[in-house]
Design a protein around this motif. Structure first.
Motif, short mmCIF file in Angstrom:
data_model
loop_
_atom_site.label_atom_id
_atom_site.label_comp_id
_atom_site.label_asym_id
_atom_site.label_seq_id
_atom_site.Cartn_x
_atom_site.Cartn_y
_atom_site.Cartn_z
N ARG A 1 30.34 38.11 43.40
CA ARG A 1 31.20 38.53 44.51
C ARG A 1 32.64 38.61 44.06
O ARG A 1 33.05 37.88 43.15
N GLN A 2 33.40 39.47 44.74
CA GLN A 2 34.84 39.51 44.51
C GLN A 2 35.55 39.95 45.78
O GLN A 2 35.11 40.88 46.46
N ASN A 3 36.65 39.26 46.11
CA ASN A 3 37.46 39.57 47.29
C ASN A 3 38.91 39.78 46.86
O ASN A 3 39.47 38.97 46.12
N THR A 4 39.51 40.87 47.33
CA THR A 4 40.90 41.17 47.02
C THR A 4 41.61 41.59 48.30
O THR A 4 41.06 42.36 49.09
N SER A 5 42.83 41.10 48.50
CA SER A 5 43.62 41.54 49.65
C SER A 5 45.08 41.73 49.23
O SER A 5 45.59 41.03 48.35
N ARG B 1 43.40 37.24 45.31
CA ARG B 1 42.19 37.68 44.63
C ARG B 1 41.32 36.46 44.35
O ARG B 1 41.71 35.60 43.57
N ASP B 2 40.20 36.39 45.04
CA ASP B 2 39.30 35.25 44.90
C ASP B 2 40.06 33.93 45.05
O ASP B 2 39.96 33.02 44.23
N GLN C 1 42.20 45.34 52.18
CA GLN C 1 41.19 44.36 51.78
C GLN C 1 40.03 45.07 51.09
O GLN C 1 39.64 46.18 51.50
N ARG C 2 39.51 44.45 50.06
CA ARG C 2 38.32 44.98 49.39
C ARG C 2 37.38 43.82 49.06
O ARG C 2 37.81 42.79 48.54
N GLN C 3 36.12 44.00 49.37
CA GLN C 3 35.10 43.00 49.08
C GLN C 3 33.90 43.70 48.47
O GLN C 3 33.54 44.80 48.89
N TYR C 4 33.29 43.06 47.49
CA TYR C 4 32.04 43.61 46.99
C TYR C 4 31.12 42.51 46.47
O TYR C 4 31.56 41.41 46.13
N LYS C 5 29.86 42.84 46.44
CA LYS C 5 28.84 41.93 45.92
C LYS C 5 27.83 42.76 45.13
O LYS C 5 27.29 43.74 45.63
#
Length: 235
Positions: free
Chosen positions: A100-104, A118-119, A91-95
Motif C-alpha cells: 500500500r501507499q498513501n500520498t497527500s 507520504r505514508d 490525495q492518492r492511494q493505491y494497493k
C-alpha cells in the motif's frame, strides 16, 4: 502472477492508474466517465473519472480497480480563478496485492508552501505560482484547449518537488474507442526519459474529455479506453 507483478512494477502505479484542462464561465461541467484499461494484455479492469462542484470548489475523483490484484484512487480539490486551476488538496492511494501507499498534498499559497504526507511521513516543498497536481492538470489542459491553446509547460507537484511538463498539441485526428469514433485533439507529453511516451486524445464533442490514453514506459503499455460518459447535475 510473477509476470504481472513485474509489469506493474515496470509501468509504476502512477503510470498504470494515474495518467492519468478565463475570465468567462468555467467550461468544464460535472460528469462521470468510465474507462476500460489494459496493461500489456496481462491485466485489465475499469476506471472511473468523476468531476463534481461543491459550492465554490471542484472535486475531481479517479478510481481504478484490477479485481483481486490492485486498486487505486486519486482526489483533487480545487477552485478556478483568473484562467487558472487553483489546487487546494490532492490525495492518492493505491494497493497492489499486499503493498500500500498513501500520498497527500496540501497547497498553501498564503505561506508559499505545499505540505506533503507520504505514508505518515511529513515534508514540505516550496509553492510556485501556477502549480497543479497530477490530476487537475487535465482540467487545466482541457480549459486551455477550449479557449487559449496549450501553455509552453505546466508546473506539476508530486511528493518530491515541482517539475515543468510539456504537453504538445499534435492536431485533430479521428480516434476509435469502445464508445465509438471521435474527432479528437491528439496531445503528447514530452517526457525527459526517451523510453517513456504518453498520448491523450481529447474530444471537443465531450468538452475535451480524454476519450483515450496510451502510456508506454520502457515497453510496458497501458491503455485507457472510454466506455461510458454521463453529464452530472451540480450540487
Amino acid at each position: 502472477m510473477t509476470m504481472l507483478r513485474q509489469a506493474l512494477k515496470q509501468a509504476s502505479i502512477a503510470s498504470v492508474f494515474c495518467i492519468g484542462l478565463i475570465n468567462g464561465a468555467f467550461a468544464i461541467s460535472p460528469f462521470s466517465a468510465t474507462y476500460n484499461f489494459n496493461l500489456d494484455n496481462k491485466a485489465g479492469g475499469t476506471a472511473v473519472r468523476t468531476l463534481s462542484k461543491q459550492g465554490n470548489q471542484w472535486v475531481y475523483d479517479f478510481n481504478a480497480k484490477i479485481p483481486v490484484i490492485a486498486t487505486a484512487s486519486e482526489k483533487s480539490i480545487f477552485s478556478f480563478d483568473n484562467n487558472q486551476v487553483q489546487p487546494k488538496s490532492y490525495q492518492r492511494q493505491y494497493k497492489i496485492l499486499v503493498h500500500r501507499q498513501n500520498t497527500s498534498l496540501q497547497f498553501s499559497p498564503a505561506t508559499r508552501s505545499i505540505k506533503v504526507t507520504r505514508d505518515q511521513k511529513n515534508s514540505q516543498i516550496p509553492w510556485q505560482t501556477g502549480v497543479l497536481d497530477d490530476l487537475n492538470v487535465e482540467i487545466q489542459i482541457r480549459e486551455d484547449l477550449k479557449h487559449n491553446g496549450l501553455k509552453s509547460s505546466y508546473l506539476i507537484a508530486d511528493h518530491k518537488d515541482i517539475t515543468a511538463r510539456q504537453f504538445v498539441n499534435e492536431g485533430m485526428v479521428k480516434v476509435t474507442t469502445l464508445l465509438g469514433t471521435f474527432d479528437a485533439v491528439k496531445v503528447r507529453i514530452n517526457h525527459s526519459k526517451k523510453n517513456k511516451n504518453t498520448v491523450f486524445w481529447f474530444a471537443p464533442k465531450l468538452d475535451y474529455l480524454p476519450v483515450k490514453i496510451i502510456h508506454n514506459d520502457s515497453g510496458s503499455i497501458y491503455t485507457l479506453d472510454l466506455t461510458k460518459y454521463q453529464p452530472q447535475t451540480s450540487q
